[in-house]
Design a protein around this motif. Structure first.
Motif, PDB file in Angstrom:
ATOM      1  N   ASP A  61     -61.684 -65.129  79.696  1.00 36.25           N
ATOM      2  CA  ASP A  61     -61.029 -64.614  78.630  1.00 36.25           C
ATOM      3  C   ASP A  61     -61.905 -64.888  77.277  1.00 36.25           C
ATOM      4  O   ASP A  61     -62.742 -65.791  77.337  1.00 36.25           O
ATOM      5  CB  ASP A  61     -59.679 -65.327  78.421  1.00 36.25           C
ATOM      6  N   ALA A  62     -62.086 -63.681  76.658  1.00 35.68           N
ATOM      7  CA  ALA A  62     -62.721 -63.572  75.331  1.00 35.68           C
ATOM      8  C   ALA A  62     -62.563 -64.744  74.617  1.00 35.68           C
ATOM      9  O   ALA A  62     -63.314 -65.263  73.596  1.00 35.68           O
ATOM     10  CB  ALA A  62     -62.972 -62.288  74.941  1.00 35.68           C
ATOM     11  N   LEU A  97     -65.798 -65.217  70.788  1.00 32.29           N
ATOM     12  CA  LEU A  97     -66.393 -64.474  71.777  1.00 32.29           C
ATOM     13  C   LEU A  97     -67.876 -65.446  72.335  1.00 32.29           C
ATOM     14  O   LEU A  97     -68.200 -65.370  73.546  1.00 32.29           O
ATOM     15  CB  LEU A  97     -66.768 -63.090  71.497  1.00 32.29           C
ATOM     16  N   GLN A 108     -60.869 -62.337  69.280  1.00 37.43           N
ATOM     17  CA  GLN A 108     -62.246 -62.755  70.060  1.00 37.43           C
ATOM     18  C   GLN A 108     -63.330 -62.811  68.962  1.00 37.43           C
ATOM     19  O   GLN A 108     -64.544 -63.335  69.040  1.00 37.43           O
ATOM     20  CB  GLN A 108     -62.464 -61.906  71.289  1.00 37.43           C
ATOM     21  N   SER A 154     -67.149 -68.274  74.049  1.00 35.92           N
ATOM     22  CA  SER A 154     -66.523 -68.067  75.524  1.00 35.92           C
ATOM     23  C   SER A 154     -67.997 -67.861  76.303  1.00 35.92           C
ATOM     24  O   SER A 154     -67.906 -68.335  77.523  1.00 35.92           O
ATOM     25  CB  SER A 154     -65.660 -67.041  75.507  1.00 35.92           C
ATOM     26  N   ILE A 155     -68.861 -66.778  75.810  1.00 34.36           N
ATOM     27  CA  ILE A 155     -69.943 -66.429  76.577  1.00 34.36           C
ATOM     28  C   ILE A 155     -71.007 -67.717  76.739  1.00 34.36           C
ATOM     29  O   ILE A 155     -71.376 -68.026  78.204  1.00 34.36           O
ATOM     30  CB  ILE A 155     -70.827 -65.629  75.990  1.00 34.36           C
ATOM     31  N   ILE A 203     -66.033 -60.278  80.999  1.00 37.34           N
ATOM     32  CA  ILE A 203     -65.337 -60.825  80.000  1.00 37.34           C
ATOM     33  C   ILE A 203     -64.546 -59.416  79.309  1.00 37.34           C
ATOM     34  O   ILE A 203     -65.279 -58.756  78.760  1.00 37.34           O
ATOM     35  CB  ILE A 203     -65.989 -61.657  78.775  1.00 37.34           C
ATOM     36  N   ALA A 254     -62.861 -57.794  76.365  1.00 42.03           N
ATOM     37  CA  ALA A 254     -62.608 -57.969  74.979  1.00 42.03           C
ATOM     38  C   ALA A 254     -62.382 -56.923  74.048  1.00 42.03           C
ATOM     39  O   ALA A 254     -62.825 -56.855  73.044  1.00 42.03           O
ATOM     40  CB  ALA A 254     -63.917 -58.520  74.505  1.00 42.03           C
ATOM     41  N   VAL A 273     -65.748 -53.963  75.821  1.00 44.30           N
ATOM     42  CA  VAL A 273     -65.228 -53.600  74.735  1.00 44.30           C
ATOM     43  C   VAL A 273     -64.673 -52.378  74.321  1.00 44.30           C
ATOM     44  O   VAL A 273     -64.915 -51.396  75.227  1.00 44.30           O
ATOM     45  CB  VAL A 273     -66.414 -53.983  73.484  1.00 44.30           C
ATOM     46  N   VAL A 329     -69.537 -57.780  79.008  1.00 43.38           N
ATOM     47  CA  VAL A 329     -68.379 -57.910  78.118  1.00 43.38           C
ATOM     48  C   VAL A 329     -67.781 -56.471  77.921  1.00 43.38           C
ATOM     49  O   VAL A 329     -68.467 -55.614  77.340  1.00 43.38           O
ATOM     50  CB  VAL A 329     -68.747 -58.453  76.440  1.00 43.38           C
TER      51      VAL A 329
END
Length: 253
Positions: free
Chosen positions: A117-118, A46, A36, A49-50, A20, A22, A66, A64
């Motif tokens: 997508d986040a 976020l 997110q 989404s996870i 993901i 993010a 970041v 993820v």
């Protein structure tokens, strides 16, 4: 279709991991908080989404990407997430962040990766299952997408536009046009090589399927959902907020 436990000729069993990206700042949302990390019912987009991609048990780990995996604002968030979720260092573009996640996934034994997508928190489980089924079975990969429904117009590109309005140059035939969504599922090493060949900073690399196409592949289009909306503008957030709240209420009743 090939099942999760089916082995390849070399004895390797499919292992699916998720990435993901993010690390973006969500500038088009006009907020001080990256999109997110906007919250609905005290949970970030976020997190939703996870949770959505973990609705399929074939997703073994989630990486993820970041801007700073050790950032203070992530400390509390990490405590609420399943142990299979890990934060990794992202890049300056979506593709760089995806590449970073894919590299880690491959190092952990992933044969395939699912990129999501986040800020696309309303992914239906049936759509997730379908894209994973096809993505694992088809060597060219698979993505969620929906056929374009509205009339399409090409705008006049004007450098001097005194009244601030954009005008129509022509109509675009929408036959055979689809709007790409995520998740997108591909063979992990094949995707890594595709992004590398196309170049992570190539402006035409707008999603993972773009990189695969660049290398001659034709990923399968799996019907997605209108609800699988990516939050990009303020109005998008209003839509997903209402859907998430309605879903939360359904679970409580």
């Amino acid at each position: 279709m090939k099942s999760e436990s089916e082995s390849h000729a070399d004895g390797q069993t499919d292992s699916l991991m998720a990435v993901i990206p993010a690390a973006g700042n969500g500038s088009r949302m006009q907020t001080n908080v990256p999109k997110q990390f906007l919250t609905v019912a005290n949970r970030t987009l976020l997190e939703y989404s996870i949770e959505a991609i973990l609705n399929d048990s074939r997703v073994k780990q989630v990486f993820v990407a970041v801007s700073d995996p050790n950032a203070e604002y992530l400390i509390e968030l990490k405590e609420t997430l399943p142990i299979k979720v890990h934060f990794v260092q992202g890049g300056n573009s979506r593709a760089e962040s995806v590449m970073a996640g894919v590299k880690v996934a491959v190092s952990q034994g992933a044969t395939h990766v699912l990129v999501h997508d986040a800020a696309r928190p309303c992914l239906p489980k049936r759509a997730l299952t379908a894209v994973i089924d096809y993505g694992l079975a088809d060597p060219q990969g698979a993505i969620l997408a929906i056929p374009v429904r509205d009339s399409l117009k090409r705008a006049v590109i004007a450098t001097n536009n005194e009244n601030g309005l954009t005008h129509i140059e022509s109509s675009v035939d929408r036959e055979a046009l689809w709007q790409a969504q995520t998740p997108q599922v591909f063979h992990a090493e094949r995707l890594r090589q595709a992004i590398k060949q196309m170049g992570a900073l190539n402006p035409q690399l707008t999603d993972e399927a773009s990189a695969m196409q660049w290398c001659g592949f034709q990923p399968a289009l799996i019907p997605g959902s209108i609800r699988n909306l990516k939050v990009t503008h303020p109005e998008d957030f209003e839509c997903v907020r209402d859907w998430l709240l309605a879903n939360n209420n359904d679970h409580k009743n």
